[in-house]
Design an enzyme around this catalytic site. Structure first.
Site, mmCIF file in Angstrom:
data_model
loop_
_atom_site.group_PDB
_atom_site.id
_atom_site.type_symbol
_atom_site.label_atom_id
_atom_site.label_comp_id
_atom_site.label_asym_id
_atom_site.label_seq_id
_atom_site.Cartn_x
_atom_site.Cartn_y
_atom_site.Cartn_z
ATOM 1 N N LYS A 63 16.570 12.226 6.387
ATOM 2 C CA LYS A 63 15.913 12.986 7.191
ATOM 3 C C LYS A 63 14.925 12.221 7.914
ATOM 4 C CE LYS A 63 14.856 15.982 3.329
ATOM 5 N NZ LYS A 63 13.800 16.987 2.774
ATOM 6 N N PHE A 119 14.696 21.208 2.734
ATOM 7 C CA PHE A 119 14.508 20.960 1.168
ATOM 8 C C PHE A 119 15.914 21.140 0.715
ATOM 9 C CE2 PHE A 119 13.310 20.530 -3.024
ATOM 10 C CZ PHE A 119 12.368 19.338 -2.918
ATOM 11 N N VAL A 120 16.403 20.044 0.078
ATOM 12 C CA VAL A 120 17.961 20.435 -0.374
ATOM 13 C C VAL A 120 18.061 20.028 -1.917
ATOM 14 C CG1 VAL A 120 19.028 20.025 1.910
ATOM 15 C CG2 VAL A 120 18.608 17.904 0.055
ATOM 16 N N ARG A 168 15.533 10.086 -10.585
ATOM 17 C CA ARG A 168 16.795 10.445 -11.161
ATOM 18 C C ARG A 168 17.836 11.051 -10.226
ATOM 19 N NH1 ARG A 168 13.666 14.368 -15.249
ATOM 20 N NH2 ARG A 168 11.809 13.702 -14.205
ATOM 21 N N GLY A 169 17.424 11.351 -9.112
ATOM 22 C CA GLY A 169 18.286 12.017 -8.021
ATOM 23 C C GLY A 169 19.542 11.411 -7.570
ATOM 24 N N ARG A 209 20.291 20.253 -10.300
ATOM 25 C CA ARG A 209 21.029 18.862 -10.180
ATOM 26 C C ARG A 209 22.412 19.040 -10.347
ATOM 27 N NH1 ARG A 209 16.839 14.713 -9.857
ATOM 28 N NH2 ARG A 209 15.025 15.105 -11.289
ATOM 29 N N ASP A 249 13.425 10.372 3.108
ATOM 30 C CA ASP A 249 12.351 11.301 3.535
ATOM 31 C C ASP A 249 11.332 10.475 4.567
ATOM 32 O OD1 ASP A 249 11.977 13.741 3.654
ATOM 33 O OD2 ASP A 249 10.580 13.931 2.292
#
Ligand code: IMP
Ligand code: MG
Length: 179
Positions: free
Chosen positions: A133, A154-155, A45-46, A167, A105
């Site tokens: 990252k 962690f963002v 979903r990001g 979100r 990541d």
């Protein structure tokens, strides 16, 4: 599950994101100039906020589709197993495809998704990731276009969550636990 208390420290402003999205869209439009239709695949979903902004800056005929792959539970650690929770609706064989990802990541998610889509014989397959990252990489893979390279933090925000929260922040911030 109770959440450890944390604060969010701003990292990338909404204005900086907007400027970068516009620049990325320009590069992508130039790279795919002349396409009959670009299929933009958002990884749920990001990437939902990023893809919404990106396609509105893209001066190309586009089709939007979504794929949901999961490697994360409600934790900040990645696992090597990637499951496809929702597949594309459309066919991509012989088509120009742009995968839009929030963060690369360890690289496992992107590697799996890229391998899956490449097996469907698209004409061209590229990736645009908002964040990278590189210090966390375990698989040798990178996006064609990257918005911002960030340190190992962690963002959250701009579509990116921590245990399904944050979100809706219009900027990107880093999570700092307060206890
Ligand atoms: P990878 O398979 O380890 O590359 O993980 C990629 C996915 O993990 C991203 O698409 C995100 O959904 C999630 N992820 C990685 N880092 C973060 C983070 O800092 N905040 C929130 N989600 C993250
Ligand atoms: Mg993701």
């Amino acid at each position: 599950m109770p959440q450890r208390p944390y604060v969010i420290e701003p990292m990338i402003s909404a204005k900086a994101i907007a400027a970068r999205v516009e620049a990325l869209a320009g590069e992508i439009a130039a790279a795919f100039a002349g396409t009959d239709k670009l299929i933009v695949v958002g990884l749920l979903r990001g990437s939902f906020v990023f893809i919404a902004d990106l396609v509105r800056e893209l001066d190309l005929p586009v089709e939007v589709d979504f794929l949901e792959a999961s490697s994360y539970g409600n934790a900040t650690r990645s696992s090597r197993e990637v499951r496809i929770l929702k597949d594309l609706r459309g066919e991509i064989a012989g088509r120009d495809v742009l995968v839009v990802e929030d963060i690369v990541d360890t690289g496992f998610t992107l590697w799996h998704v890229r391998t899956l889509l490449a097996a469907r014989s698209p004409k061209r397959l590229e990736v645009c990731a908002l964040l990278d990252k590189p210090s966390r990489r375990e698989v040798d893979i990178r996006a064609t276009w990257t918005g911002f390279v960030i340190p190992d933090e962690f963002v959250v925000g701009y579509g990116i969550d921590f245990a399904q929260r944050n979100r809706n922040l219009p900027y990107i911030g880093k999570v700092r636990f307060t206890e």
